[in-house]
Write a protein that holds these residues in place. Structure first.
Motif, PDB file in Angstrom:
ATOM      1  N   LYS A  73       0.685  -1.121  -0.001  1.00 35.94           N
ATOM      2  CA  LYS A  73      -0.151   0.021   0.090  1.00 35.94           C
ATOM      3  C   LYS A  73       1.026   1.154   0.015  1.00 35.94           C
ATOM      4  CE  LYS A  73      -3.427   0.350   2.756  1.00 35.94           C
ATOM      5  NZ  LYS A  73      -4.410   0.025   3.941  1.00 35.94           N
ATOM      6  N   LYS A 121       2.632   1.709  -3.272  1.00 39.42           N
ATOM      7  CA  LYS A 121       1.624   2.176  -4.356  1.00 39.42           C
ATOM      8  C   LYS A 121       1.536   3.752  -4.128  1.00 39.42           C
ATOM      9  CE  LYS A 121      -2.995   1.849  -5.109  1.00 39.42           C
ATOM     10  NZ  LYS A 121      -4.220   1.296  -4.758  1.00 39.42           N
ATOM     11  N   LYS A 122       1.428   4.156  -2.945  1.00 39.58           N
ATOM     12  CA  LYS A 122       1.141   5.659  -2.627  1.00 39.58           C
ATOM     13  C   LYS A 122       2.303   6.581  -3.297  1.00 39.58           C
ATOM     14  CE  LYS A 122       1.055   7.682   1.578  1.00 39.58           C
ATOM     15  NZ  LYS A 122       0.749   7.455   2.950  1.00 39.58           N
ATOM     16  N   HIS A 139       2.364   6.329  -7.149  1.00 41.40           N
ATOM     17  CA  HIS A 139       1.381   7.169  -7.513  1.00 41.40           C
ATOM     18  C   HIS A 139       1.933   8.703  -7.452  1.00 41.40           C
ATOM     19  CE1 HIS A 139      -2.754   8.338  -8.551  1.00 41.40           C
ATOM     20  NE2 HIS A 139      -2.669   9.161  -7.433  1.00 41.40           N
TER      21      HIS A 139
END
Ligand code: AMP
Length: 152
Positions: A136, A139-140, A143
């Motif tokens: 997670k 991914k952050k 992004h």
């Protein structure tokens, strides 16, 4: 504009990323295998921590350990579910993390384990560090990195 780099990511500690103990399903020393099987089945988790009433971490119990113990030579010994305690079956040889350990140390350990228990200096259970938490976070950051590059 966001400014992020690998140092920021690697500067995170286990404390920043772990699931806190009050959100972690567990069983207690003294519980029988039937209870552990019920918790594992209802939560859908493959393994959960075994704690004592003071929240001290003793080991992990999983579906595979329970099944392995009730398979006799000739039949499945269902009565063991009621008669055996989690401490007779749990795995006590488990990797552990401390709250201030680095993300890098956590990464090393989750390569071979789906999650790692986090404890304090007194071996009191604080939470778990999972692969999902790392993914997670990654991914952050990816992004944000992508957004950063598009906005240049
Ligand atoms: P995950 O990375 O979320 O797929 O979790 C991997 C494993 O960590 C699960 O199969 C469980 O064994 C354990 N786990 C994750 N979240 C919890 C939770 N809230 N309580 C107990 N165990 C958990």
């Amino acid at each position: 504009m966001f400014s992020i780099d690998a140092n920021e990511l690697m500067g995170l500690t286990i404390r920043d990323l772990m699931i806190p103990g009050d959100k972690v399903a567990h069983v207690q020393i003294g519980n029988n295998l039937e209870h552990a099987l019920l918790v594992l089945t209802k939560t859908g988790y493959t393994a959960i921590p075994v704690l004592d009433p003071t929240f001290k971490l003793h080991g992990l119990i999983g579906m595979n350990l329970i099944m392995d113990n009730i398979f006799g030579l000739e039949r499945i010994e269902f009565e063991k579910l009621e008669n055996m305690k989690v401490e007779e079956v749990m795995n006590t040889e488990i990797p552990r993390l401390f709250l201030n350990d680095s993300l890098e140390k956590g990464l090393d350990l989750v390569v071979n384990n789906p999650f790692i228990c986090v404890q304090n200096e007194e071996k009191i259970f604080e939470g778990i560090f999972t692969r999902r938490a790392i993914l997670k976070q990654l991914k952050k950051h990816i992004h944000l990195l992508n957004n950063n590059q598009h906005n240049k």
